[in-house]
Design a protein around this motif. Structure first.
Motif, PDB file in Angstrom:
ATOM      1  N   TYR A 140       6.448 -12.231  10.505  1.00 23.83           N
ATOM      2  CA  TYR A 140       6.250 -10.772  10.331  1.00 23.83           C
ATOM      3  C   TYR A 140       4.899 -10.438  10.597  1.00 23.83           C
ATOM      4  O   TYR A 140       3.957 -10.865  10.317  1.00 23.83           O
ATOM      5  N   ILE A 141       4.340  -9.075  11.446  1.00 23.94           N
ATOM      6  CA  ILE A 141       3.398  -8.631  11.704  1.00 23.94           C
ATOM      7  C   ILE A 141       3.480  -7.253  10.887  1.00 23.94           C
ATOM      8  O   ILE A 141       4.261  -6.383  11.168  1.00 23.94           O
ATOM      9  N   ILE A 142       2.281  -7.003  10.344  1.00 23.58           N
ATOM     10  CA  ILE A 142       2.130  -5.779   9.467  1.00 23.58           C
ATOM     11  C   ILE A 142       1.323  -4.920  10.148  1.00 23.58           C
ATOM     12  O   ILE A 142       0.002  -5.232  10.590  1.00 23.58           O
ATOM     13  N   SER A 143       1.598  -3.580  10.234  1.00 20.96           N
ATOM     14  CA  SER A 143       0.887  -2.707  10.982  1.00 20.96           C
ATOM     15  C   SER A 143       0.490  -1.347  10.115  1.00 20.96           C
ATOM     16  O   SER A 143       1.420  -1.101   8.920  1.00 20.96           O
ATOM     17  N   GLY A 144      -0.568  -0.829  10.192  1.00 23.48           N
ATOM     18  CA  GLY A 144      -1.096   0.578   9.476  1.00 23.48           C
ATOM     19  C   GLY A 144      -0.404   1.793   9.813  1.00 23.48           C
ATOM     20  O   GLY A 144      -0.555   2.804   9.425  1.00 23.48           O
ATOM     21  N   GLY A 145       0.203   1.749  11.109  1.00 26.92           N
ATOM     22  CA  GLY A 145       1.168   2.701  11.479  1.00 26.92           C
ATOM     23  C   GLY A 145       1.694   3.393  10.531  1.00 26.92           C
ATOM     24  O   GLY A 145       2.590   2.548   9.787  1.00 26.92           O
ATOM     25  N   ASN A 146       2.045   4.418  10.336  1.00 27.61           N
ATOM     26  CA  ASN A 146       2.873   5.355   9.367  1.00 27.61           C
ATOM     27  C   ASN A 146       3.279   6.497   9.859  1.00 27.61           C
ATOM     28  O   ASN A 146       2.635   7.221  10.992  1.00 27.61           O
ATOM     29  N   PHE A 147       4.487   7.020   9.136  1.00 28.88           N
ATOM     30  CA  PHE A 147       5.083   8.277   9.517  1.00 28.88           C
ATOM     31  C   PHE A 147       4.188   9.792   8.996  1.00 28.88           C
ATOM     32  O   PHE A 147       4.246  10.820   9.466  1.00 28.88           O
TER      33      PHE A 147
END
Length: 371
Positions: free
Chosen positions: A172-179
């Motif tokens: 799993y890679i966690i990203s701070g990208g968000n809607f």
């Protein structure tokens, strides 16, 4: 766009400087309509989302058993990625914080990252790009006169995170990208960063080097990592009632984080591209997309957005210093930079690309994933 026919959305602040925009009978644009109809259903929805998050965290922890880390978290020094890292600590995950260093970090972003990982107790890896290769790629895109000036950074970030995930056998890679803050982004602002054919065509025409060390990440690599290696990207902030203002307060108060003053301004080059180069040369103001997303998410009013948009996006008192700094770092003269700025804007359509192929591939992929 014909200046005499200027039109701006009556709900958000997108306008017909973007060639892909359409308006309905109410004056609402296709971007905010799509966000409200589709994207808003993928953000935090209360107990239903809370349950999904609990299940997701259990799955991530299960995948990390007998491994050093449960997940990888990409960290830039900006608010979104830093808060995502903070959240992982609160959720009890063993994360490896990874920063992709492309040579343009601000001093503040470097300090933010160091403070954050030290205080949260996370291990940290810095993936440093080969500067000469990366500089040549950035210069090639500038000379090609296309707006995808940040594509190399986006590609390298994904490539670096997946390479490190594979090394540590993390799923799993966690990203701070968000809607909430990134739900609206017109294609005219930035063409698909995964079109490696487009990137290499520009490099071949305007560059001087081949990509030997650069971590490319096209659709083939994405499918390899996703389906062969089983690596998934998780946008953790979509699972919480995310407020950027509240996140910044927490980061400042609890972790000594410093605000950069703008979205993605943790990078000197990104700040320059978004605040000056894109609006001046291409008439692309990223604030319109960001503010329109915030309006749709209910965290900003249209009036607030219009008031801020009335102010030019760059600081006129130090723009000359910024231009000189970028020229010096890229090893070009001010005269060469001015020449590049005068080249008529082009798009991905002016160069070899795989647009139709990628649209078909991802259309099929989405049908398979969400059926």
């Amino acid at each position: 766009m014909n200046e005499n026919k200027y039109q701006q959305c009556t709900r958000c602040v997108m306008d017909n400087y973007d060639p892909g925009i359409t308006f309905d009978k109410n004056g609402y644009c296709n971007y905010c309509t799509e966000y409200i109809e589709k994207t808003s259903k993928r953000v935090y929805l209360g107990k239903e989302t809370d349950k999904k998050l609990t299940q997701l965290i259990e799955k991530i922890k299960e995948s990390g058993k007998n491994k050093k880390y449960d997940c990888i978290i990409g960290i830039s020094g900006g608010a979104d990625s830093c808060y995502a890292t903070y959240l992982l600590k609160k959720l009890g995950l063993r994360a490896l914080a990874v920063h992709m260093d492309n040579g343009w970090d601000t001093e503040a972003s470097v300090i933010n990252i160091r403070y954050l990982v030290d205080k949260l107790g996370f291990d940290y890896e810095s993936y440093v790009l080969d500067w000469e290769e990366f500089k040549d790629l950035q210069l090639a895109l500038l000379k090609a006169s296309v707006p995808e000036l940040e594509n190399p950074t986006d590609i390298a970030t994904l490539g670096a995170l997946h390479e490190i995930a594979e090394i540590f056998k993390v799923k799993y890679i966690i990203s701070g990208g968000n809607f909430v803050t990134e739900g609206i982004l017109p294609k005219s602002y930035q063409y698909n960063s995964k079109d490696i054919r487009y990137l290499k065509a520009i490099l071949k025409q305007f560059g001087t080097k081949k990509l030997k060390k650069f971590p490319t990440f096209g659709w083939l690599k994405e499918m390899y990592f996703k389906f062969i290696k089983g690596i998934r990207i998780i946008y953790i902030l979509n699972y919480i009632p995310y407020s950027k203002d509240e996140a910044i307060k927490i980061l400042e108060q609890e972790l000594g984080w410093k605000n950069h003053g703008g979205k993605h301004y943790e990078s000197v080059y990104t700040r320059f591209v978004h605040s000056y180069l894109l609006p001046v040369k291409f008439n692309i103001d990223y604030r319109k997309a960001t503010y329109s997303t915030l309006i749709c998410a209910g965290t900003m009013t249209r009036e607030e957005a219009l008031k801020d948009l009335a102010i030019i996006p760059y600081d006129i008192t130090n723009i000359e210093d910024n231009i000189n700094y970028v020229c010096k770092k890229l090893c070009i003269s001010l005269q060469e930079f001015n020449r590049i700025m005068k080249i008529p804007p082009k798009t991905y359509k002016d160069y070899p690309n795989n647009n139709k192929k990628l649209e078909f591939i991802y259309k099929v992929y989405r049908k398979l994933m969400y059926r």
